[in-house]
Design a protein around this motif. Structure first.
Motif, PDB file in Angstrom:
ATOM      1  N   SER A 354       0.798  -1.190  -0.056  1.00  0.00           N
ATOM      2  CA  SER A 354      -0.017   0.176   0.124  1.00  0.00           C
ATOM      3  C   SER A 354       0.820   1.077   0.177  1.00  0.00           C
ATOM      4  CB  SER A 354      -1.022  -0.106   1.216  1.00  0.00           C
ATOM      5  OG  SER A 354      -1.704  -0.992   1.397  1.00  0.00           O
ATOM      6  N   THR A 355       1.920   1.197   0.601  1.00  0.00           N
ATOM      7  CA  THR A 355       2.717   2.302   0.642  1.00  0.00           C
ATOM      8  C   THR A 355       3.613   2.555  -0.826  1.00  0.00           C
ATOM      9  OG1 THR A 355       3.317   1.934   2.877  1.00  0.00           O
ATOM     10  CG2 THR A 355       4.988   3.309   1.864  1.00  0.00           C
ATOM     11  N   LEU A 356       4.257   1.622  -1.277  1.00  0.00           N
ATOM     12  CA  LEU A 356       4.633   1.769  -2.753  1.00  0.00           C
ATOM     13  C   LEU A 356       3.734   2.039  -4.022  1.00  0.00           C
ATOM     14  CD1 LEU A 356       7.292  -1.013  -2.334  1.00  0.00           C
ATOM     15  CD2 LEU A 356       7.558   1.323  -1.803  1.00  0.00           C
ATOM     16  N   GLY A 357       2.338   1.598  -3.524  1.00  0.00           N
ATOM     17  CA  GLY A 357       1.384   1.556  -4.595  1.00  0.00           C
ATOM     18  C   GLY A 357       1.422   0.625  -5.685  1.00  0.00           C
ATOM     19  N   PHE A 358       2.548  -0.348  -5.618  1.00  0.00           N
ATOM     20  CA  PHE A 358       2.590  -1.755  -6.351  1.00  0.00           C
ATOM     21  C   PHE A 358       3.061  -2.731  -5.379  1.00  0.00           C
ATOM     22  CE2 PHE A 358       6.724   0.485  -6.608  1.00  0.00           C
ATOM     23  CZ  PHE A 358       7.532  -0.250  -6.336  1.00  0.00           C
ATOM     24  N   ASP A 359       3.114  -4.207  -6.138  1.00  0.00           N
ATOM     25  CA  ASP A 359       3.649  -5.239  -5.535  1.00  0.00           C
ATOM     26  C   ASP A 359       4.981  -5.493  -5.709  1.00  0.00           C
ATOM     27  OD1 ASP A 359       3.652  -7.567  -3.911  1.00  0.00           O
ATOM     28  OD2 ASP A 359       2.315  -8.829  -5.170  1.00  0.00           O
ATOM     29  N   PRO A 360       5.843  -5.190  -4.721  1.00  0.00           N
ATOM     30  CA  PRO A 360       7.170  -5.380  -4.838  1.00  0.00           C
ATOM     31  C   PRO A 360       7.664  -6.864  -4.970  1.00  0.00           C
ATOM     32  CG  PRO A 360       6.826  -5.314  -2.398  1.00  0.00           C
ATOM     33  CD  PRO A 360       5.517  -5.077  -3.224  1.00  0.00           C
ATOM     34  N   GLY A 361       6.817  -8.020  -4.924  1.00  0.00           N
ATOM     35  CA  GLY A 361       7.087  -9.425  -4.955  1.00  0.00           C
ATOM     36  C   GLY A 361       8.151  -9.756  -4.092  1.00  0.00           C
ATOM     37  N   LEU A 362       7.975  -9.679  -2.810  1.00  0.00           N
ATOM     38  CA  LEU A 362       8.885 -10.155  -1.748  1.00  0.00           C
ATOM     39  C   LEU A 362       9.249 -11.485  -1.798  1.00  0.00           C
ATOM     40  CD1 LEU A 362       7.601  -7.762   1.312  1.00  0.00           C
ATOM     41  CD2 LEU A 362       9.749  -7.395  -0.261  1.00  0.00           C
ATOM     42  N   GLN A 420       2.128   6.554  -0.955  1.00  0.00           N
ATOM     43  CA  GLN A 420       3.046   7.572  -1.394  1.00  0.00           C
ATOM     44  C   GLN A 420       3.280   7.058  -2.984  1.00  0.00           C
ATOM     45  OE1 GLN A 420       6.025   8.687   1.694  1.00  0.00           O
ATOM     46  NE2 GLN A 420       5.103   6.812   2.573  1.00  0.00           N
ATOM     47  N   ALA A 421       2.326   6.651  -3.778  1.00  0.00           N
ATOM     48  CA  ALA A 421       2.567   6.241  -5.011  1.00  0.00           C
ATOM     49  C   ALA A 421       2.855   7.498  -5.835  1.00  0.00           C
ATOM     50  CB  ALA A 421       1.112   5.281  -5.621  1.00  0.00           C
ATOM     51  N   ASN A 422       2.480   8.674  -5.559  1.00  0.00           N
ATOM     52  CA  ASN A 422       2.619   9.822  -6.250  1.00  0.00           C
ATOM     53  C   ASN A 422       4.075  10.634  -6.046  1.00  0.00           C
ATOM     54  OD1 ASN A 422       0.038   9.566  -7.576  1.00  0.00           O
ATOM     55  ND2 ASN A 422      -0.887  10.708  -5.865  1.00  0.00           N
ATOM     56  N   SER A 423       4.905   9.879  -5.479  1.00  0.00           N
ATOM     57  CA  SER A 423       6.063  10.438  -4.961  1.00  0.00           C
ATOM     58  C   SER A 423       7.112  10.326  -6.212  1.00  0.00           C
ATOM     59  CB  SER A 423       6.676   9.598  -3.957  1.00  0.00           C
ATOM     60  OG  SER A 423       8.096  10.051  -3.707  1.00  0.00           O
ATOM     61  N   ALA A 424       7.577  11.456  -6.755  1.00  0.00           N
ATOM     62  CA  ALA A 424       8.571  11.456  -7.942  1.00  0.00           C
ATOM     63  C   ALA A 424       9.632  10.719  -7.645  1.00  0.00           C
ATOM     64  CB  ALA A 424       9.045  13.037  -8.007  1.00  0.00           C
ATOM     65  N   GLU A 425      10.303  10.495  -6.417  1.00  0.00           N
ATOM     66  CA  GLU A 425      11.395   9.795  -6.160  1.00  0.00           C
ATOM     67  C   GLU A 425      11.246   8.504  -6.252  1.00  0.00           C
ATOM     68  OE1 GLU A 425      12.103  13.656  -4.799  1.00  0.00           O
ATOM     69  OE2 GLU A 425      10.481  12.283  -4.090  1.00  0.00           O
ATOM     70  N   LEU A 426       9.871   7.943  -5.753  1.00  0.00           N
ATOM     71  CA  LEU A 426       9.436   6.544  -5.821  1.00  0.00           C
ATOM     72  C   LEU A 426       9.383   6.065  -7.360  1.00  0.00           C
ATOM     73  CD1 LEU A 426       8.456   3.834  -4.661  1.00  0.00           C
ATOM     74  CD2 LEU A 426       6.256   5.087  -4.491  1.00  0.00           C
ATOM     75  N   LYS A 427       8.982   6.890  -8.092  1.00  0.00           N
ATOM     76  CA  LYS A 427       8.778   6.783  -9.741  1.00  0.00           C
ATOM     77  C   LYS A 427       9.989   6.488 -10.276  1.00  0.00           C
ATOM     78  CE  LYS A 427       4.329   9.331 -10.130  1.00  0.00           C
ATOM     79  NZ  LYS A 427       3.701  10.349 -10.872  1.00  0.00           N
ATOM     80  N   GLN A 428      11.171   7.153  -9.694  1.00  0.00           N
ATOM     81  CA  GLN A 428      12.499   7.068 -10.379  1.00  0.00           C
ATOM     82  C   GLN A 428      12.923   5.762  -9.863  1.00  0.00           C
ATOM     83  OE1 GLN A 428      15.041  10.452  -9.257  1.00  0.00           O
ATOM     84  NE2 GLN A 428      13.451  11.978 -10.221  1.00  0.00           N
ATOM     85  N   PHE A 429      12.859   5.387  -8.761  1.00  0.00           N
ATOM     86  CA  PHE A 429      13.406   4.020  -8.442  1.00  0.00           C
ATOM     87  C   PHE A 429      12.596   3.075  -9.306  1.00  0.00           C
ATOM     88  CE2 PHE A 429      12.284   0.630  -5.173  1.00  0.00           C
ATOM     89  CZ  PHE A 429      13.667  -0.042  -5.143  1.00  0.00           C
ATOM     90  N   ALA A 430      11.233   3.029  -9.432  1.00  0.00           N
ATOM     91  CA  ALA A 430      10.481   2.104  -9.861  1.00  0.00           C
ATOM     92  C   ALA A 430      10.999   1.917 -11.240  1.00  0.00           C
ATOM     93  CB  ALA A 430       9.131   2.253  -9.860  1.00  0.00           C
TER      94      ALA A 430
END
Length: 452
Positions: A354-362, A420-430
């Motif tokens: 829920s924090t990332l906005g996508f399933d990281p597949g741990l 925080q799916a709209n974070s610019a830094e998170l989009k760069q990481f993804a």
């Protein structure tokens, strides 16, 4: 605050118009209120100054001037015109005849009630007489019914043929009851046999048979343990990672499960993020820090952060914490306390998703690179090696994998993530995330205060 009642009391005291009770009340007010004393002193001074003013006689023509003014303002009286009388007419006057109005008789309010009560009494009496006559007629015609009861009771001769004849004994008279003779071999029930005194022997009852318990089992056999292996969560002070022993223990711990959660307890979350950024730079990790998270830490609206990475091996994670321990040792007081590592739970997976906005597949298996040798064993090894070298030169493969991580805000209460799916830094990481390589350990590092 001075009210109108208190002002009137003080004014009357200055004028000398108080009674004995009001004088005592004024004395208490002046003793307890400075504002009342100031008002009283001002009014008393004004009264004394007015009394000290000299008396001035009015001008001699004051009265004549006032009367002249009144005369000028009074309107001049006018005489009304004399009214002329109307001439009399000789028309005949009709004499009004008296109108006879019939007089209504006043009806009392109790008359309708009396009429209704009379009707009810008549209906009730008539019904009673009618049904009584019907009962008498039916009793006279039915010979099978007994006569009506009278005050004579059973002595009435009309009841002689209805009462039973007195041939049997009265129920209240005692009647001797004949008991049959008992046989000589009769043995009374629930009695023990009579045994001679010389043969008296104590007889014990037979033991009951033991029935197995249907709701439980028997005793377990004795079990002995030669060795018991107990796994406890990994807990070490961050300062211990300055040595190689703590790094080796963490490397061994991270190889047991596919994904981990590491809690870093800190006294100052903002200072801890700055130290982690310096340690990541020293370890060659590109850390994307969310700008909104830094602003929230500065405003102290957030007291915990999470770092997610899946591009580091267990040994590289231990090296990262060694660099962090070295950075923490440079400041005083230290920002970090201890490090706690445990396998991720389902709640951690849900909150991170829920924090990332996508399933990281741990728990997803890492991608395995396939070679031509594995697909076609008939090809020689040299040809496959040459193909791989050419492919890496043309496509740029073979470069070291970029070590990246992202830092976001985190809620320490389970089940309440901060999206925080709209974070610019998170989009760069993804965008630079790619496929997870073999040997990489997905880990979420939670930096929080010691009280949770």
């Amino acid at each position: 605050m001075m009210t109108d009642d208190l002002l009137q009391l003080i004014t009357a005291g200055v004028d000398g118009e108080l009674t004995a009770l009001e004088s005592r009340r004024l004395s208490r007010l002046l003793n307890t209120s400075a504002e009342a004393r100031a008002v009283h002193a001002g009014l008393l001074g004004d009264s004394k100054r007015l009394s000290a003013l000299p008396r001035v006689a009015p001008p001699a023509d004051l009265q004549a001037n006032v009367m002249a003014r009144i005369a000028s303002l009074t309107p001049i009286p006018t005489r009304l015109a004399k009214l002329q009388p109307r001439p009399r007419t000789t028309q005949p006057v009709e004499v009004a005849r008296p109108v006879i109005v019939p007089r209504r008789r006043k009806v009392s309010n109790w008359v309708p009630v009396a009429v209704a009560a009379s009707l009810l009494l008549c209906v009730t009496s008539g019904s009673f007489l009618f049904f009584s006559q019907q009962n008498r007629t039916a009793s006279a015609r039915n010979v099978n019914r007994p006569p009506p009861g009278t005050h004579k009771g059973a002595g009435d001769p009309e009841w002689a043929k209805w009462l039973p004849a007195e041939t049997a004994q009265r129920p209240s008279a005692p009647v001797p009851r004949e008991q049959p003779a008992l046989p000589e071999t009769y043995v009374a029930k629930n009695t023990l046999p009579v045994v001679p005194a010389s043969d008296l022997v104590a007889l014990a009852p037979e033991p009951r048979s033991v029935r197995p318990d249907l709701l439980g089992g028997g005793f377990l056999p004795e079990t002995r343990f030669d060795m018991v292996e107990v796994r406890v969560p990994f807990l070490k002070p961050l300062a211990a990672f300055a040595g190689e022993e703590a790094q080796e223990q963490l490397t061994k711990e991270l190889s047991r499960d596919p994904a981990y959660r590491i809690d870093l307890f800190s006294r100052n979350p903002l200072r801890a993020v700055e130290l982690l950024r310096d340690a990541s730079k020293a370890a060659g990790v590109n850390l994307y820090v969310d700008g909104n998270t830094i602003a929230a830490l500065q405003k102290r609206t957030v007291n915990a952060t999470v770092v997610y990475t899946e591009s580091l091996t267990a040994q590289e994670l231990a090296t990262l914490f060694a660099k962090l321990s070295a950075e923490d040792a440079k400041v005083s007081p230290h920002a970090f306390d201890s490090l706690h590592a445990t396998a991720v739970s389902q709640i951690d997976v849900s909150d991170l998703r829920s924090t990332l906005g996508f399933d990281p597949g741990l728990f997803k298996r890492p991608a395995v690179e396939k070679t031509d040798r594995a697909t076609d064993p008939s090809k020689p090894l040299s040809s496959g090696t040459a193909d791989q070298i050419v492919k890496s030169v043309l496509t740029g493969q073979g470069k070291p994998v970029e070590k990246s991580a992202v830092l976001l805000s985190w809620n320490t209460l389970p089940g309440r993530p901060i999206g925080q799916a709209n974070s610019a830094e998170l989009k760069q990481f993804a965008a630079k995330r790619g496929e997870r390589k073999a040997g990489m350990v997905p880990v979420m590092i939670v930096i929080r205060t010691g009280n949770g």
